[in-house]
Design a protein around this motif. Structure first.
Motif, short mmCIF file in Angstrom:
data_model
loop_
_atom_site.label_atom_id
_atom_site.label_comp_id
_atom_site.label_asym_id
_atom_site.label_seq_id
_atom_site.Cartn_x
_atom_site.Cartn_y
_atom_site.Cartn_z
N ALA A 139 4.76 14.82 -24.13
CA ALA A 139 5.47 14.32 -25.30
C ALA A 139 6.94 14.72 -25.30
N ASP A 140 7.26 15.89 -24.71
CA ASP A 140 8.65 16.34 -24.70
C ASP A 140 9.37 16.01 -23.40
N ALA A 141 8.71 15.25 -22.51
CA ALA A 141 9.32 14.90 -21.22
C ALA A 141 10.06 13.57 -21.33
N PRO A 142 11.08 13.35 -20.49
CA PRO A 142 11.78 12.06 -20.52
C PRO A 142 10.86 10.93 -20.08
N GLN A 143 10.95 9.81 -20.76
CA GLN A 143 10.09 8.66 -20.45
C GLN A 143 10.76 7.81 -19.38
N THR A 144 10.79 8.35 -18.18
CA THR A 144 11.48 7.70 -17.06
C THR A 144 10.58 7.70 -15.83
N VAL A 145 10.91 6.83 -14.88
CA VAL A 145 10.21 6.80 -13.59
C VAL A 145 11.24 6.63 -12.48
N SER A 146 10.87 7.06 -11.29
CA SER A 146 11.70 6.82 -10.11
C SER A 146 10.80 6.26 -9.01
N VAL A 147 11.37 5.38 -8.20
CA VAL A 147 10.62 4.80 -7.09
C VAL A 147 10.82 5.70 -5.88
N GLU A 148 9.72 6.35 -5.45
CA GLU A 148 9.81 7.33 -4.37
C GLU A 148 9.61 6.68 -3.00
N ASN A 149 8.71 5.74 -2.92
CA ASN A 149 8.43 5.06 -1.65
C ASN A 149 8.24 3.57 -1.91
N LEU A 150 8.80 2.74 -1.04
CA LEU A 150 8.70 1.29 -1.20
C LEU A 150 8.58 0.63 0.16
N TYR A 151 7.57 -0.23 0.28
CA TYR A 151 7.40 -1.02 1.51
C TYR A 151 7.39 -2.50 1.12
N TYR A 152 8.22 -3.30 1.77
CA TYR A 152 8.32 -4.73 1.48
C TYR A 152 8.04 -5.53 2.75
N ASN A 153 7.09 -6.47 2.64
CA ASN A 153 6.74 -7.35 3.76
C ASN A 153 7.53 -8.65 3.61
N LYS A 154 8.52 -8.83 4.45
CA LYS A 154 9.40 -9.99 4.35
C LYS A 154 8.67 -11.29 4.63
N ASN A 155 7.60 -11.24 5.42
CA ASN A 155 6.90 -12.46 5.81
C ASN A 155 6.09 -13.07 4.66
N ASN A 156 5.41 -12.24 3.88
CA ASN A 156 4.57 -12.78 2.81
C ASN A 156 5.03 -12.38 1.41
N GLY A 157 6.09 -11.57 1.32
CA GLY A 157 6.63 -11.21 0.01
C GLY A 157 5.89 -10.11 -0.72
#
Length: 323
Positions: A139-157
């Motif tokens: 309840a006392d923590a910031p309501q935020t998120v960060s993207v730590e890892n991301l994988y994107y497949n360009k062929n199929n989106g």
């Protein structure tokens, strides 16, 4: 819900021979909540004195609860030299940890920013496999998120991501998400409905992002091709326009009374006719002489006038006009 085992000292207290302590009386709190990462005796009881800070178990995740067996808690507090005698029989003790929801829009915004950098696309639509996210933080923590890892497949989106809540925290929750990226293009559309034959002006045009996979070669993507034209069939606002549904604006509607003019040499004739079909400027349409009922071909020259063609068959028809 599984019961959480207490620390090793509790196990020792249950199995070891009884040890005599100078007992202090404590009282169970009525509504037990914790804010931090651990549960202490002071969170559960009042009057614990210098034992209040004694950690007995990890706190549940934000927004969750932990349930202890009352008999196990009683044995543990006795092992700490405390005395607890509940006024009424009790079997379970529930400890809650308040939590705050992180809105789905916060997650979407962070994912989109990361995808913009990863994909290098100017326009795209993003969809998540999980539609209703339920991510809670303290309840006392910031309501935020960060993207730590991301994988994107360009062929199929497709993409796979791991987000951390709160953002950049050492002991935050890690949630795995997946989804789809759809590349988009800007397509010219109409701001409001246009019926067949109405001229399209530059002020009538707006733009809408559409999935590139849905925009085929027949869809108009160049706004300059629309200006000065008109739909052959009515077009709703915000809808891409097909090339086959585009023509010249209608200047004269079907069934309209117009002046039918014949100019040949020094001769000038004008009668009244009724149009049998609509037509734009310079279009050749069929017109009926309302006096003789003869049907002639005429060229649209204004909203009120058509000119009889000067080919021989038309001259023959024109002679019927003067009869």
């Amino acid at each position: 819900m599984k019961y959480i085992a207490l620390v090793i000292t509790l196990m020792v207290a249950v199995t070891a021979p009884t040890i005599a302590f100078a007992s202090d009386s404590i009282t169970l709190r009525r509504d037990i909540t914790v804010e931090g990462e651990q549960i202490t005796l002071g969170d559960i009881f009042t009057g614990a004195g210098d034992k209040a800070g004694k950690v007995i178990a990890p706190a549940p995740a934000p927004g969750r609860s932990t349930i202890f067996k009352a008999i196990s808690v009683a044995r543990y507090v006795q092992s700490q030299g405390l005395d607890w005698r509940p006024a009424t029989p009790i079997r379970r003790i529930t400890v809650r940890r308040p939590g705050a929801n992180i809105s789905q829009q916060v997650v979407v915004d962070q994912l989109r920013a990361a995808l913009e950098y990863e994909t290098d696309l100017d326009l795209f639509e993003m969809s998540l496999s999980t539609q209703n996210l339920n991510i809670k933080v303290a309840a006392d923590a910031p309501q935020t998120v960060s993207v730590e890892n991301l994988y994107y497949n360009k062929n199929n989106g497709q993409f796979f991501a791991e987000i951390l809540a709160p953002a950049n925290s050492e002991n935050g929750q890690r949630i795995r998400l997946s989804g789809q990226v759809h590349e988009q293009v800007l397509v010219p559309v109409l701001r409001q409905f246009k019926s067949a034959g109405q001229e399209i002006r530059e002020s009538d045009i707006d733009y809408k992002a559409e999935r590139a996979s849905k925009v085929n070669h027949r869809v108009i993507t160049d706004a300059s091709l629309l200006i000065g034209k008109s739909p052959r069939r009515g077009v709703r606002s915000g809808v891409p326009i097909n090339m086959s549904n585009l023509g010249d604006p209608v200047m004269i509607e079907k069934g309209k009374l117009v002046a039918v003019i014949l100019e040949q040499g020094g001769m000038y004739l004008s009668i009244t006719g009724r149009t049998l079909e609509p037509g734009g400027e310079d279009d050749i349409i069929r017109v009926e002489n309302i006096n003789s009922r003869k049907i002639i071909q005429a060229q649209v020259i204004s909203e009120q006038e058509v000119r009889i063609l000067t080919r021989q068959p038309q001259l023959a028809s024109a002679s019927a006009i003067t009869n």
